[in-house]
Structure formats: structure tokens, C-alpha cells
Design a protein around this motif. Structure first.
Motif, mmCIF file in Angstrom:
data_model
loop_
_atom_site.group_PDB
_atom_site.id
_atom_site.type_symbol
_atom_site.label_atom_id
_atom_site.label_comp_id
_atom_site.label_asym_id
_atom_site.label_seq_id
_atom_site.Cartn_x
_atom_site.Cartn_y
_atom_site.Cartn_z
ATOM 1 N N PRO A 83 0.874 -1.470 0.001
ATOM 2 C CA PRO A 83 0.111 0.092 -0.099
ATOM 3 C C PRO A 83 0.661 1.309 -0.006
ATOM 4 O O PRO A 83 0.435 2.330 -1.038
ATOM 5 N N TRP A 84 1.401 1.300 1.164
ATOM 6 C CA TRP A 84 2.799 2.663 0.929
ATOM 7 C C TRP A 84 3.107 2.985 -0.868
ATOM 8 O O TRP A 84 3.489 4.110 -1.100
ATOM 9 N N GLN A 85 3.433 1.956 -1.142
ATOM 10 C CA GLN A 85 4.425 1.830 -2.768
ATOM 11 C C GLN A 85 3.423 2.049 -3.726
ATOM 12 O O GLN A 85 3.744 3.364 -4.262
ATOM 13 N N GLU A 86 2.249 2.349 -3.607
ATOM 14 C CA GLU A 86 1.331 2.264 -4.693
ATOM 15 C C GLU A 86 0.253 4.037 -4.110
ATOM 16 O O GLU A 86 0.407 4.217 -4.832
ATOM 17 N N ASN A 87 0.887 4.189 -2.868
ATOM 18 C CA ASN A 87 0.903 5.885 -2.713
ATOM 19 C C ASN A 87 1.700 6.742 -3.142
ATOM 20 O O ASN A 87 1.660 7.622 -4.420
ATOM 21 N N LYS A 88 2.758 6.082 -3.007
ATOM 22 C CA LYS A 88 4.100 6.349 -4.148
ATOM 23 C C LYS A 88 4.179 6.708 -4.862
ATOM 24 O O LYS A 88 4.489 7.968 -6.486
ATOM 25 N N ILE A 89 3.267 5.802 -6.068
ATOM 26 C CA ILE A 89 2.883 6.237 -6.824
ATOM 27 C C ILE A 89 1.839 6.637 -7.615
ATOM 28 O O ILE A 89 2.486 7.440 -8.852
ATOM 29 N N LYS A 90 1.058 7.367 -7.063
ATOM 30 C CA LYS A 90 0.320 8.090 -7.113
ATOM 31 C C LYS A 90 0.294 9.371 -7.114
ATOM 32 O O LYS A 90 0.100 10.311 -7.650
ATOM 33 N N GLU A 91 1.608 9.607 -6.349
ATOM 34 C CA GLU A 91 2.517 10.600 -5.782
ATOM 35 C C GLU A 91 2.702 10.888 -7.729
ATOM 36 O O GLU A 91 2.745 12.158 -7.179
#
Length: 221
Positions: A83-91
């Protein structure tokens, strides 16, 4: 954590690099506003990086390190996104805090990204991508991507006594020379054909880096 996603787009690049004995990948793709630099280092000596995919998010200047699972020669490059990597992708995509974020579908994004990978990658392109981004990405890569990192002055060629030229040494030609990428690619081909490698020294040695064109002429003789 996401379900496994198979990055099959890596397969033609991976097998091409093995066939050419250029066990390094460095290429960039875009998705929306995102710019993604993908890196792999998989020589036999690359024990710290062999099954790793490094994804440098160029807008946000952040490196994701993704473990690859499966037999790569059988087209298996499975990744699991936390999930935290997905958030980095969204950023990186510029959708954090945007109403469209709720419509973001990770599997669709990965499928689109995978579909955008090139099917072939020249050594010149690898050199350009690594050289252009090295100062930014180096702090986020393992120490042993290249050997003797403090030695950056090219002083000459030398014959390999056992085995073949080491990829970790030849990679320094990608990064620590100012020669034309076409010339560097040509030099590496000649070195491998002659079973030769390169010698380096430190900047404080007072030596000047060898001229790439002269170097090519000597090795090609």
C-alpha cells in the motif's frame, strides 16, 4: 499488499541482455504525468540485485525497490505492490489529494505500464539513461552495482586472466566517461571480443582519463 502482477514486458529485454552479455537494463517510460526509470542489474555476481527491479520515480525523485519472483527465463516477473508503494506511485502520477485518486486502479496501471515497455534496448540507450540519471539514483542503489566506486579515472585496458570481463567493471564505462555513447558501446563490444577489461584509478592520482577513441583503436587492433 496487491495480488501478484507479472511484468511480462521485461522478458524480451531480459533475454536480449543475456544473449548480448549486457546484464543491465535502464529504460524510461511515461504514464500520465508519471515518469518511470526502470533498472535491473543481473550479472551472476550481482547477488544483491539479481531479482530486484528498481523503479525511479523521476518527478518525486523516489526509488522503489521491487522484488521479482518466478523463473525469469520462463517469463515470470511477479511483483507485489505494498500500500505505501502504491501511494508513492500515486504521488508520482500527481493524483494524491485529487478526486480522481478514488478511481485509481493499480492493476490497470501496472498493465498499462507493462504494455509500454520497449521490446528491445540498445547498449547506447542504457548508457544514456544511466549517465543522465546517475547522480540522482546512485544514493538509492546498492554499493556493489559497480566495483571500486572511488576509482573513476580510466587509465587503460588489460587482459582478463580468468573468465570474462566483469559487468560490474564495464558498467563504469557507462557512467564515468564522457565519450559518445556510440563509442562506449563500440568499445565494450571490442573489449568483450578480445576478452579484455579496463583499469581505473582515483582522481587524486593525477592521471588523466584515457581518450576513448584512442582506446578503441588500441583494443580493435
Amino acid at each position: 499488499m496487491s495480488d501478484a502482477f507479472n511484468l511480462t514486458g521485461l522478458f524480451p529485454l531480459f533475454t536480449e541482455a543475456i544473449e548480448r552479455e549486457e546484464k543491465t537494463l535502464a529504460f524510461e517510460v511515461e504514464n500520465g504525468k508519471g515518469r518511470f526509470l526502470l533498472l535491473m542489474f543481473f550479472d551472476d555476481e550481482d547477488t544483491e540485485t539479481y531479482d530486484q527491479l528498481f523503479v525511479y520515480l523521476r518527478n518525486t525523485r523516489y526509488m522503489l525497490n521491487l522484488k521479482l519472483y518466478g523463473n525469469h527465463m520462463h517469463k515470470k516477473f511477479d511483483v507485489y505492490i505494498k500500500p505505501w508503494q502504491e501511494n508513492k506511485i500515486k504521488e508520482e502520477l500527481g493524483i494524491t489529494g485529487n478526486p480522481s485518486m478514488s478511481r485509481f486502479e493499480l492493476q490497470k496501471f501496472l498493465n498499462d505500464l507493462n504494455s509500454s515497455f520497449p521490446t528491445s534496448l540498445s547498449l547506447k540507450e542504457k548508457i544514456v539513461n544511466l549517465r543522465r540519471n546517475w547522480q540522482e539514483i546512485r544514493p538509492s542503489l546498492p554499493d556493489k552495482v559497480v566495483l571500486d566506486e572511488d576509482k573513476t579515472v580510466l587509465i587503460g585496458e588489460k587482459r582478463v586472466s580468468n573468465g570474462k570481463p566483469r559487468e560490474k567493471t564495464l558498467r563504469k564505462l557507462y557512467i564515468h566517461t564522457e565519450g559518445n555513447p556510440d563509442d562506449i558501446a563500440r568499445l565494450i563490444r571490442y573489449l568483450k571480443a578480445a576478452n579484455m577489461t579496463v583499469a581505473w584509478t582515483t582522481e587524486d592520482s593525477g592521471r588523466r582519463s584515457a581518450d576513448i577513441r584512442d582506446f578503441i583503436n588500441r583494443v580493435a587492433e
